[in-house]
Write a protein that holds these residues in place. Sequence first.
Motif, PDB file in Angstrom:
ATOM      1  N   TRP A 166       0.814  -0.711  -0.180  1.00  0.00           N
ATOM      2  CA  TRP A 166       0.184   0.103  -0.028  1.00  0.00           C
ATOM      3  C   TRP A 166       1.056   1.232  -0.084  1.00  0.00           C
ATOM      4  O   TRP A 166       2.362   1.303   0.722  1.00  0.00           O
ATOM      5  CB  TRP A 166      -0.503   0.218   1.080  1.00  0.00           C
ATOM      6  CG  TRP A 166      -1.594  -1.186   0.800  1.00  0.00           C
ATOM      7  CD1 TRP A 166      -1.975  -2.319   1.405  1.00  0.00           C
ATOM      8  CD2 TRP A 166      -3.013  -1.143   0.548  1.00  0.00           C
ATOM      9  NE1 TRP A 166      -3.218  -3.432   1.160  1.00  0.00           N
ATOM     10  CE2 TRP A 166      -3.595  -2.087   0.526  1.00  0.00           C
ATOM     11  CE3 TRP A 166      -3.794  -0.376  -0.189  1.00  0.00           C
ATOM     12  CZ2 TRP A 166      -5.273  -2.191   0.411  1.00  0.00           C
ATOM     13  CZ3 TRP A 166      -5.242  -0.429  -0.588  1.00  0.00           C
ATOM     14  CH2 TRP A 166      -5.833  -1.248  -0.132  1.00  0.00           C
ATOM     15  N   SER A 204      -7.183  -0.704  -6.159  1.00  0.00           N
ATOM     16  CA  SER A 204      -7.590  -0.686  -4.420  1.00  0.00           C
ATOM     17  C   SER A 204      -7.567   0.565  -3.874  1.00  0.00           C
ATOM     18  O   SER A 204      -6.443   1.300  -3.773  1.00  0.00           O
ATOM     19  CB  SER A 204      -7.482  -2.154  -3.886  1.00  0.00           C
ATOM     20  OG  SER A 204      -7.586  -3.025  -4.848  1.00  0.00           O
ATOM     21  N   ARG A 240      -8.149   2.965   0.099  1.00  0.00           N
ATOM     22  CA  ARG A 240      -8.306   2.831   1.502  1.00  0.00           C
ATOM     23  C   ARG A 240      -8.896   3.316   2.037  1.00  0.00           C
ATOM     24  O   ARG A 240      -7.916   4.501   1.852  1.00  0.00           O
ATOM     25  CB  ARG A 240      -7.963   1.085   2.047  1.00  0.00           C
ATOM     26  CG  ARG A 240      -6.672   1.586   2.307  1.00  0.00           C
ATOM     27  CD  ARG A 240      -6.168  -0.191   2.632  1.00  0.00           C
ATOM     28  NE  ARG A 240      -5.160  -0.146   3.204  1.00  0.00           N
ATOM     29  CZ  ARG A 240      -4.517  -1.091   4.108  1.00  0.00           C
ATOM     30  NH1 ARG A 240      -5.324  -2.405   4.122  1.00  0.00           N
ATOM     31  NH2 ARG A 240      -3.335  -1.050   4.269  1.00  0.00           N
ATOM     32  N   VAL A 255      -7.378   4.019   6.241  1.00  0.00           N
ATOM     33  CA  VAL A 255      -7.040   3.804   7.512  1.00  0.00           C
ATOM     34  C   VAL A 255      -7.157   4.659   8.551  1.00  0.00           C
ATOM     35  O   VAL A 255      -6.463   5.191   8.570  1.00  0.00           O
ATOM     36  CB  VAL A 255      -5.432   2.904   7.325  1.00  0.00           C
ATOM     37  CG1 VAL A 255      -4.959   2.753   8.412  1.00  0.00           C
ATOM     38  CG2 VAL A 255      -5.097   1.989   6.028  1.00  0.00           C
ATOM     39  N   PRO A 288     -16.935  -2.870  -1.809  1.00  0.00           N
ATOM     40  CA  PRO A 288     -16.308  -2.681  -0.755  1.00  0.00           C
ATOM     41  C   PRO A 288     -16.009  -4.157  -0.075  1.00  0.00           C
ATOM     42  O   PRO A 288     -15.827  -5.064  -0.254  1.00  0.00           O
ATOM     43  CB  PRO A 288     -17.412  -2.361   0.143  1.00  0.00           C
ATOM     44  CG  PRO A 288     -18.678  -2.075  -1.141  1.00  0.00           C
ATOM     45  CD  PRO A 288     -18.066  -2.408  -2.152  1.00  0.00           C
ATOM     46  N   GLY A 325     -13.122  -4.652   4.039  1.00  0.00           N
ATOM     47  CA  GLY A 325     -12.702  -3.973   5.195  1.00  0.00           C
ATOM     48  C   GLY A 325     -12.459  -4.899   6.495  1.00  0.00           C
ATOM     49  O   GLY A 325     -12.955  -5.792   6.046  1.00  0.00           O
ATOM     50  N   PHE A 379     -17.345  -3.192   8.304  1.00  0.00           N
ATOM     51  CA  PHE A 379     -17.189  -1.953   7.093  1.00  0.00           C
ATOM     52  C   PHE A 379     -18.366  -1.504   6.156  1.00  0.00           C
ATOM     53  O   PHE A 379     -18.276  -0.400   6.123  1.00  0.00           O
ATOM     54  CB  PHE A 379     -16.205  -2.316   6.636  1.00  0.00           C
ATOM     55  CG  PHE A 379     -16.303  -3.700   5.432  1.00  0.00           C
ATOM     56  CD1 PHE A 379     -16.129  -3.681   3.957  1.00  0.00           C
ATOM     57  CD2 PHE A 379     -15.793  -5.197   6.674  1.00  0.00           C
ATOM     58  CE1 PHE A 379     -16.788  -4.433   3.392  1.00  0.00           C
ATOM     59  CE2 PHE A 379     -16.199  -6.025   5.513  1.00  0.00           C
ATOM     60  CZ  PHE A 379     -16.629  -6.349   3.829  1.00  0.00           C
ATOM     61  N   ASN A 422      -9.813  -0.910   8.593  1.00  0.00           N
ATOM     62  CA  ASN A 422      -9.450   0.083   7.199  1.00  0.00           C
ATOM     63  C   ASN A 422     -10.605  -0.336   7.033  1.00  0.00           C
ATOM     64  O   ASN A 422     -11.621  -1.999   7.055  1.00  0.00           O
ATOM     65  CB  ASN A 422      -7.659  -0.760   6.525  1.00  0.00           C
ATOM     66  CG  ASN A 422      -8.516  -2.180   5.930  1.00  0.00           C
ATOM     67  OD1 ASN A 422      -8.594  -2.423   5.229  1.00  0.00           O
ATOM     68  ND2 ASN A 422      -7.807  -3.090   7.298  1.00  0.00           N
ATOM     69  N   ALA A 423     -10.776   0.846   5.671  1.00  0.00           N
ATOM     70  CA  ALA A 423     -11.891   0.376   4.761  1.00  0.00           C
ATOM     71  C   ALA A 423     -12.070   0.257   3.377  1.00  0.00           C
ATOM     72  O   ALA A 423     -12.060   1.652   3.091  1.00  0.00           O
ATOM     73  CB  ALA A 423     -13.716   0.852   5.590  1.00  0.00           C
ATOM     74  N   GLY A 424     -12.197  -0.062   2.184  1.00  0.00           N
ATOM     75  CA  GLY A 424     -11.655   0.606   1.338  1.00  0.00           C
ATOM     76  C   GLY A 424     -12.864  -0.168   0.157  1.00  0.00           C
ATOM     77  O   GLY A 424     -13.543  -0.826   0.159  1.00  0.00           O
ATOM     78  N   SER A 483     -12.416  -1.969  -4.084  1.00  0.00           N
ATOM     79  CA  SER A 483     -11.424  -2.623  -4.885  1.00  0.00           C
ATOM     80  C   SER A 483     -11.783  -2.436  -5.890  1.00  0.00           C
ATOM     81  O   SER A 483     -12.942  -2.269  -6.244  1.00  0.00           O
ATOM     82  CB  SER A 483     -10.825  -4.450  -4.399  1.00  0.00           C
ATOM     83  OG  SER A 483     -12.331  -5.404  -4.224  1.00  0.00           O
TER      84      SER A 483
END
Length: 231
Positions: free
Chosen positions: A130, A157, A159, A161, A186, A188, A198, A220-222, A224
């Motif tokens: 990352w 991706s 995210r 953090v 989504p 995470g 998440f 963390n959440a994001g 992809s």
Amino acid sequence: MGCATSCSLSVGASASASTVTTGGSVTLSASCSGSDCSGATYTWNGPGVSAQTGQTKVITVPTTAGTYSYTVTVVKGSCSQQASVNITVTSAPQTCAVNRVRLWFRAPGDCCMDRLNGAKIQGSNNGSTWTDLYTITQNGTGSWQEFTFGNTVSYSSVRFVASSTGWGELFELEFYSGTTKLTGTPFGSAGNSSTDNFDKAFDGNTGTQWHGPTVGTVNNAGLSNVGCATN
């Protein structure tokens, strides 16, 4: 001009790629078989190509999508033969480089708004390595906040953090490329339970919250498979 009966000349045309994005490059090639090929001249014509000579030719395709034809004329003495090749030009994919984040951290009037300070936005193209794109240096407000930054690299991706003192604590999280909202799948870290996982940061509901079970950057959440929304 046609080939005299005594001429032995058969011509073909090809391209290094049949489909190219707008403004890209492609190599045109002419083939010749027959005893009269030796010493023949090759001349190419087509969109953006006028009387360019050579058995192979690197060209830049048009900047407008469409199908374009390129013709090579092969001449040996009084003998002339032509062949053509079509190239399909497609629009370049839209660049989706995240450079803006919109989020809602904690509820109005809550404590601990300083936990947002130090959170990071990161990007990755393999899901394991990352790159830090932005570090938030503000406290939360209990309402929508926007953060812009100068990233120009597209990542598959992206995210959020949490800071070292954060627990996630987002009601909503949105990623943008300029004014275009990014789409994706989504992912995470888990929440305390299914009610604060998440996915709550991406459900479009400012009444639900993602909240991790423990403190720190493990939260963390994001998204992809990042793309640009078309609506």
